[in-house]
Design a protein around this motif. Sequence first.
Motif, PDB file in Angstrom:
ATOM      1  N   VAL A 180      40.271 -56.281  -8.398  1.00  8.43           N
ATOM      2  CA  VAL A 180      39.067 -55.834  -7.719  1.00  8.43           C
ATOM      3  C   VAL A 180      38.086 -55.267  -8.359  1.00  8.43           C
TER       4      VAL A 180
ATOM      5  N   VAL B 271      37.628 -50.375  -0.996  1.00  2.00           N
ATOM      6  CA  VAL B 271      38.688 -50.395  -1.530  1.00  2.00           C
ATOM      7  C   VAL B 271      39.958 -49.279  -1.223  1.00  2.00           C
TER       8      VAL B 271
ATOM      9  N   VAL C 111      45.007 -63.208  -5.571  1.00  2.00           N
ATOM     10  CA  VAL C 111      43.844 -62.375  -5.482  1.00  2.00           C
ATOM     11  C   VAL C 111      42.658 -62.651  -5.687  1.00  2.00           C
TER      12      VAL C 111
ATOM     13  N   LEU D 181      41.370 -65.278  -2.973  1.00  2.00           N
ATOM     14  CA  LEU D 181      41.010 -64.675  -1.936  1.00  2.00           C
ATOM     15  C   LEU D 181      39.696 -64.140  -1.903  1.00  2.00           C
ATOM     16  N   LEU D 182      39.310 -63.459  -3.155  1.00  2.00           N
ATOM     17  CA  LEU D 182      38.092 -62.853  -3.529  1.00  2.00           C
ATOM     18  C   LEU D 182      36.997 -63.980  -3.661  1.00  2.00           C
TER      19      LEU D 182
ATOM     20  N   VAL E 233      35.488 -65.194  -0.613  1.00  2.00           N
ATOM     21  CA  VAL E 233      34.679 -64.224  -0.049  1.00  2.00           C
ATOM     22  C   VAL E 233      33.075 -64.710  -0.630  1.00  2.00           C
TER      23      VAL E 233
ATOM     24  N   PHE F 117      32.521 -56.651   2.081  1.00  2.00           N
ATOM     25  CA  PHE F 117      34.232 -56.879   2.570  1.00  2.00           C
ATOM     26  C   PHE F 117      34.921 -55.872   1.872  1.00  2.00           C
TER      27      PHE F 117
ATOM     28  N   VAL G 171      38.970 -54.550   0.555  1.00  2.00           N
ATOM     29  CA  VAL G 171      40.410 -54.683   0.450  1.00  2.00           C
ATOM     30  C   VAL G 171      41.286 -53.612   0.556  1.00  2.00           C
TER      31      VAL G 171
ATOM     32  N   VAL H 196      42.551 -58.613   3.131  1.00  2.00           N
ATOM     33  CA  VAL H 196      40.915 -58.753   2.620  1.00  2.00           C
ATOM     34  C   VAL H 196      40.126 -59.236   3.928  1.00  2.00           C
TER      35      VAL H 196
ATOM     36  N   ASP I 272      36.149 -59.723   5.556  1.00  2.00           N
ATOM     37  CA  ASP I 272      34.719 -59.586   5.277  1.00  2.00           C
ATOM     38  C   ASP I 272      33.934 -59.733   6.873  1.00  2.00           C
TER      39      ASP I 272
ATOM     40  N   ARG J  28      39.489 -61.877   8.605  1.00  2.00           N
ATOM     41  CA  ARG J  28      40.457 -61.044   7.684  1.00  2.00           C
ATOM     42  C   ARG J  28      41.714 -61.807   7.410  1.00  2.00           C
TER      43      ARG J  28
END
Length: 428
Positions: free
Chosen positions: A293, A309, A329, A332-333, A336, A346, A348, A362, A364, A415
């Motif tokens: 992150v 976060v 991770v 997934l990010l 976004v 978004f 996390v 996660v 958004d 989500r």
Amino acid sequence: MRRRILTLVGAMMLLVLVAFAVPLALLVRTVAIDRAVGTATAEAQSLTPLVATADRAALNLSVAQVDATTVADVTLYLPDGGVLGTPAPRTPLVELGARGTSASTDVAGGREIVFAVRDSAGAGGAIRILVPDAELTRGVGRSWLLLAGLSLLLLAGGLLLADRLARSLVDATTDLAEVSDRLARGELAARADAAAPAELGIVAGALNGLAGRISELLREERENVADLAHRVRTPLTALRLDAESLRDPADAARISEGVDGVQRAVTGAIEHARRRGTDAATCDAAAVVSDRVAFWAVLAEDTEREVRVDVADGPLPVAIGKGDLEACVDALLGNVFAHTPDGTAFAVSLVARREGGARLVVADSGPGLPAGAAAAERGVSGGGSTGLGLDIARRTADQASGALTLDRPPEGGLRVVLDLGAPQRPES
């Protein structure tokens, strides 16, 4: 299974023992009765010739001797109405014997046996013998106890042998299940005992062959991936050289950075192929998520995205390797940033699960998934992409004994909920 085998064997043995023991017990009782009756009859019949030849005094003495030496009650009914031996009333059977008919019957207290006799004048008399019940069944109780003890001993021995057989079958079956579970967890060195009894040994051999074949296929896959990655490095080197020769330093830096990213991806593919099936599939989810992150937060700031976060304090051990969780991770990010416009916020979050492991969410506020889209399936995406990002997350969830869930919050957007299982404790 073991209990069922014991129950089945016990029931069958019990039926067999009853089928043999009950008739044998009845036979023992019959033999004992016949023995007692035969002995008493033989002793009483010795008096028959004396009734016709001996005088009354000698006859009285002989009857007294026989009565004293046998356990049965012996009574002689003379034709003139006299009674010698053990006093007893004249029963219907005695009357029948006086008329010349010998017979026997069961009476209260034992068995009555009557012999017809005649004196020297031809007049009819009778010899009565009463064999008591105790003599008729003498030794039967002890024989029945011995028979019952032998039956129990045979039953216990049969159950013991059945238990050993059932235990060997259950242990072999349990071993097959444990080896299958270890293979499913990636322990490809696990092997079953091919010396297991009967068909279980065949299954164990087949399972071992399958494990060996899986190991060979994975080795070939690692070699192919490593070879492909090695082939890709050559054009990447050429691209790096071309980028460094560009006149514009900004273009050169931008292209070099892209080449470096591809180089890292290739190196990661090689490392992932080499460690597959050998790495300890555990890591601290809190540390990994916090690190990734922080990495993506720089890009979020450049694209004016608000990031919320909420990562629980670690350690949060999960049943997945560090490299695999980092890739998940990032996927997934990356989704976004790739499928939502700049400025889309978004969030996390990472929390511990009650049953162990962790839950990564996660979310958004972008457009979300199109209606009917199945983005969790391999190669399917609602945004025009390959869909491999969510496929990475799905495979990560499967490897960690978890689950991947996609939903649409009431406020809109998408989500993604990723449940990760806890590492299994080593068996003591």
